[in-house]
Design a protein around this motif. Structure first.
Motif, short mmCIF file in Angstrom:
data_model
loop_
_atom_site.label_atom_id
_atom_site.label_comp_id
_atom_site.label_asym_id
_atom_site.label_seq_id
_atom_site.Cartn_x
_atom_site.Cartn_y
_atom_site.Cartn_z
N TYR A 111 -4.36 -2.08 12.50
CA TYR A 111 -5.57 -2.60 13.13
C TYR A 111 -6.36 -3.38 12.09
O TYR A 111 -7.04 -2.80 11.25
CB TYR A 111 -6.41 -1.44 13.70
N TRP A 112 -6.27 -4.67 12.15
CA TRP A 112 -6.76 -5.52 11.07
C TRP A 112 -8.27 -5.51 10.89
O TRP A 112 -8.76 -5.70 9.79
CB TRP A 112 -6.27 -6.94 11.27
N ARG A 113 -9.02 -5.32 11.95
CA ARG A 113 -10.48 -5.28 11.81
C ARG A 113 -10.97 -3.93 11.32
O ARG A 113 -12.09 -3.79 10.88
CB ARG A 113 -11.15 -5.59 13.14
N ASN A 114 -10.13 -2.91 11.45
CA ASN A 114 -10.55 -1.55 11.11
C ASN A 114 -9.93 -1.05 9.82
O ASN A 114 -9.98 0.15 9.53
CB ASN A 114 -10.20 -0.59 12.25
N SER A 115 -9.30 -1.93 9.07
CA SER A 115 -8.68 -1.51 7.82
C SER A 115 -9.02 -2.50 6.72
O SER A 115 -9.42 -3.63 6.99
CB SER A 115 -7.16 -1.40 7.99
N GLU A 116 -8.88 -2.03 5.50
CA GLU A 116 -9.26 -2.84 4.34
C GLU A 116 -8.20 -2.71 3.25
O GLU A 116 -7.45 -1.73 3.21
CB GLU A 116 -10.61 -2.36 3.80
N VAL A 117 -8.20 -3.69 2.38
CA VAL A 117 -7.30 -3.69 1.23
C VAL A 117 -8.08 -4.08 -0.02
O VAL A 117 -9.10 -4.74 0.06
CB VAL A 117 -6.09 -4.66 1.42
N ARG A 118 -7.53 -3.66 -1.15
CA ARG A 118 -8.11 -4.04 -2.44
C ARG A 118 -7.10 -3.74 -3.53
O ARG A 118 -6.12 -3.01 -3.32
CB ARG A 118 -9.42 -3.32 -2.70
N LEU A 119 -7.37 -4.28 -4.73
CA LEU A 119 -6.56 -3.93 -5.90
C LEU A 119 -6.86 -2.48 -6.25
O LEU A 119 -7.98 -1.99 -6.06
CB LEU A 119 -6.93 -4.81 -7.09
N LYS A 120 -5.88 -1.81 -6.77
CA LYS A 120 -6.10 -0.43 -7.23
C LYS A 120 -6.94 -0.45 -8.49
O LYS A 120 -6.86 -1.36 -9.28
CB LYS A 120 -4.76 0.25 -7.51
N ASP A 121 -7.77 0.58 -8.63
CA ASP A 121 -8.59 0.70 -9.85
C ASP A 121 -7.74 0.98 -11.05
O ASP A 121 -6.72 1.54 -11.03
CB ASP A 121 -9.62 1.83 -9.68
N SER A 154 0.83 -1.20 0.00
CA SER A 154 0.00 0.00 0.00
C SER A 154 0.87 1.26 0.00
O SER A 154 0.61 2.19 -0.76
CB SER A 154 -0.92 -0.02 1.22
N ASP A 155 1.91 1.26 0.82
CA ASP A 155 2.81 2.42 0.88
C ASP A 155 3.51 2.64 -0.46
O ASP A 155 3.82 3.78 -0.82
CB ASP A 155 3.86 2.24 1.99
N MET A 156 3.76 1.55 -1.21
CA MET A 156 4.38 1.66 -2.53
C MET A 156 3.35 1.98 -3.61
O MET A 156 3.69 2.06 -4.79
CB MET A 156 5.11 0.36 -2.90
N ASP A 157 2.07 2.10 -3.20
CA ASP A 157 0.97 2.41 -4.10
C ASP A 157 0.70 1.30 -5.12
O ASP A 157 0.22 1.56 -6.22
CB ASP A 157 1.22 3.76 -4.80
N ARG A 158 1.04 0.06 -4.75
CA ARG A 158 0.75 -1.08 -5.63
C ARG A 158 -0.64 -1.66 -5.38
O ARG A 158 -1.21 -2.30 -6.25
CB ARG A 158 1.82 -2.15 -5.46
N ILE A 159 -1.14 -1.49 -4.14
CA ILE A 159 -2.51 -1.87 -3.79
C ILE A 159 -3.09 -0.70 -3.00
O ILE A 159 -2.36 0.21 -2.59
CB ILE A 159 -2.58 -3.17 -2.95
N GLU A 160 -4.38 -0.74 -2.77
CA GLU A 160 -5.00 0.31 -1.97
C GLU A 160 -5.26 -0.21 -0.56
O GLU A 160 -5.91 -1.23 -0.37
CB GLU A 160 -6.32 0.76 -2.59
N GLY A 161 -4.70 0.47 0.42
CA GLY A 161 -4.95 0.18 1.83
C GLY A 161 -5.81 1.30 2.40
O GLY A 161 -5.53 2.47 2.18
N ILE A 162 -6.86 0.93 3.10
CA ILE A 162 -7.79 1.90 3.65
C ILE A 162 -7.78 1.77 5.17
O ILE A 162 -7.96 0.68 5.69
CB ILE A 162 -9.22 1.65 3.10
#
Length: 165
Positions: free
Chosen positions: A155-165, A142-150
């Motif tokens: 905090y694993w229950r309070n964050s999400e990940v996904r492929l970038k659009d 996420s920090d490298m901007d390869r995926i999107e981290g929200i």
């Protein structure tokens, strides 16, 4: 129903359940009369979402089930940095990234769900990689901007990940 439809519906149901769990926590903070008035209604909605929507879909696609108490990692927070992770000698960073990206979709997934699913895939591959290492790699990607981290990915229950659009 095809798998894509099942995934889309499940993700919406998960979002609705998250909202209902938040409502349940808010109701718990109300006075006794208000708690009594609203508690059963929230429980009914949660039960309907789980039993009438989620369960029938997940009977067809069991891997779409969210982590349960038995499957969920015991650690739900980690400040482990990727630079501190030691991968098994048989696994390269590129191989790990390939598996992580293959498990991501354009739809958001809770980090806790993702690290649980990733662990199952690692076991299939014979890899011994911890939940913490996976979460650290997700944050690095996420920090490298390869995926999107929200959210705060520690905090694993309070964050999400996904492929970038």
């Amino acid at each position: 129903m095809n798998r894509g439809d099942a995934e889309r519906i499940c993700l919406q149901v998960f979002d609705a359940l998250d909202a209902m769990y938040e409502a349940e926590r808010a109701i718990a903070g109300l006075g006794k009369q208000e708690r009594i008035r609203f508690h059963d209604s929230v429980q009914e909605v949660i039960a309907d979402l789980e039993e009438k929507l989620l369960l029938p879909i997940c009977e067809q696609y069991p891997d779409l089930l969210p982590p349960t108490e038995e499957r969920e990692p015991s650690i739900l927070f980690s400040a482990l940095a990727w630079s501190e992770v030691k991968l098994p000698s048989s696994v390269t960073e590129e191989q790990l990234d390939e598996v992580i990206v293959s498990l991501l979709t354009p739809r958001r997934r809770k980090v806790v769900w993702f690290v649980t699913m990733a662990e199952e895939r690692y076991k299939e591959l014979g890899w011994a990689i911890s939940h913490e290492a996976t979460a650290a790699r997700l944050k690095a990607l996420s920090d490298m901007d390869r995926i999107e981290g929200i959210g705060d990915m520690r905090y694993w229950r309070n964050s999400e990940v996904r492929l970038k659009d």
